[in-house]
Design a protein around this motif. Structure first.
Motif, PDB file in Angstrom:
ATOM      1  N   ASP A   1       0.827  -1.199   0.000  1.00  0.00           N
ATOM      2  CA  ASP A   1       0.000   0.000   0.000  1.00  0.00           C
ATOM      3  C   ASP A   1       0.864   1.253   0.000  1.00  0.00           C
ATOM      4  OD1 ASP A   1      -2.297  -1.514   0.029  1.00  0.00           O
ATOM      5  OD2 ASP A   1      -2.494  -1.479   2.236  1.00  0.00           O
ATOM      6  N   ALA A   2       1.947   1.230   0.739  1.00  0.00           N
ATOM      7  CA  ALA A   2       2.843   2.373   0.801  1.00  0.00           C
ATOM      8  C   ALA A   2       3.540   2.582  -0.548  1.00  0.00           C
ATOM      9  CB  ALA A   2       3.870   2.185   1.909  1.00  0.00           C
ATOM     10  N   VAL A   3       3.883   1.502  -1.228  1.00  0.00           N
ATOM     11  CA  VAL A   3       4.521   1.633  -2.551  1.00  0.00           C
ATOM     12  C   VAL A   3       3.542   2.261  -3.537  1.00  0.00           C
ATOM     13  CG1 VAL A   3       5.471   0.333  -4.504  1.00  0.00           C
ATOM     14  CG2 VAL A   3       6.095  -0.284  -2.172  1.00  0.00           C
TER      15      VAL A   3
END
Length: 81
Positions: free
Chosen positions: A75-77
């Motif tokens: 999700d952060a990527v």
């Protein structure tokens, strides 16, 4: 070259320049040798021209690295991109 151009313009010569040079060299060896030696003397008499070195461009400063984080989760990527 000047001789060949003039003779070609007058219609006296119908052969190419390189062929004309070969025929001229065989027909007039003394004149050809004199032309070659004169040309070599001109080349050695002329000082060698020094090519100017290109100026090196100054590098742009790198931007400051601030608030840089390495995303670890999927999700952060996705959010980072």
């Amino acid at each position: 070259m000047q001789l060949w151009t003039r003779l070609k313009a007058e219609g006296v010569v119908t052969i190419g320049y390189s062929t004309f040079c070969n025929v001229y060299r065989e027909a007039f060896p003394e004149e050809y040798a004199a032309m070659r030696s004169a040309r070599k003397q001109e080349e050695t008499a002329a000082p060698a021209q020094v090519k100017p070195q290109p100026q090196t461009k100054a590098r742009k400063p790198l931007p400051e690295i601030s608030k840089f984080t390495v995303p670890t989760g999927s999700d952060a990527v996705r959010d980072q991109w």
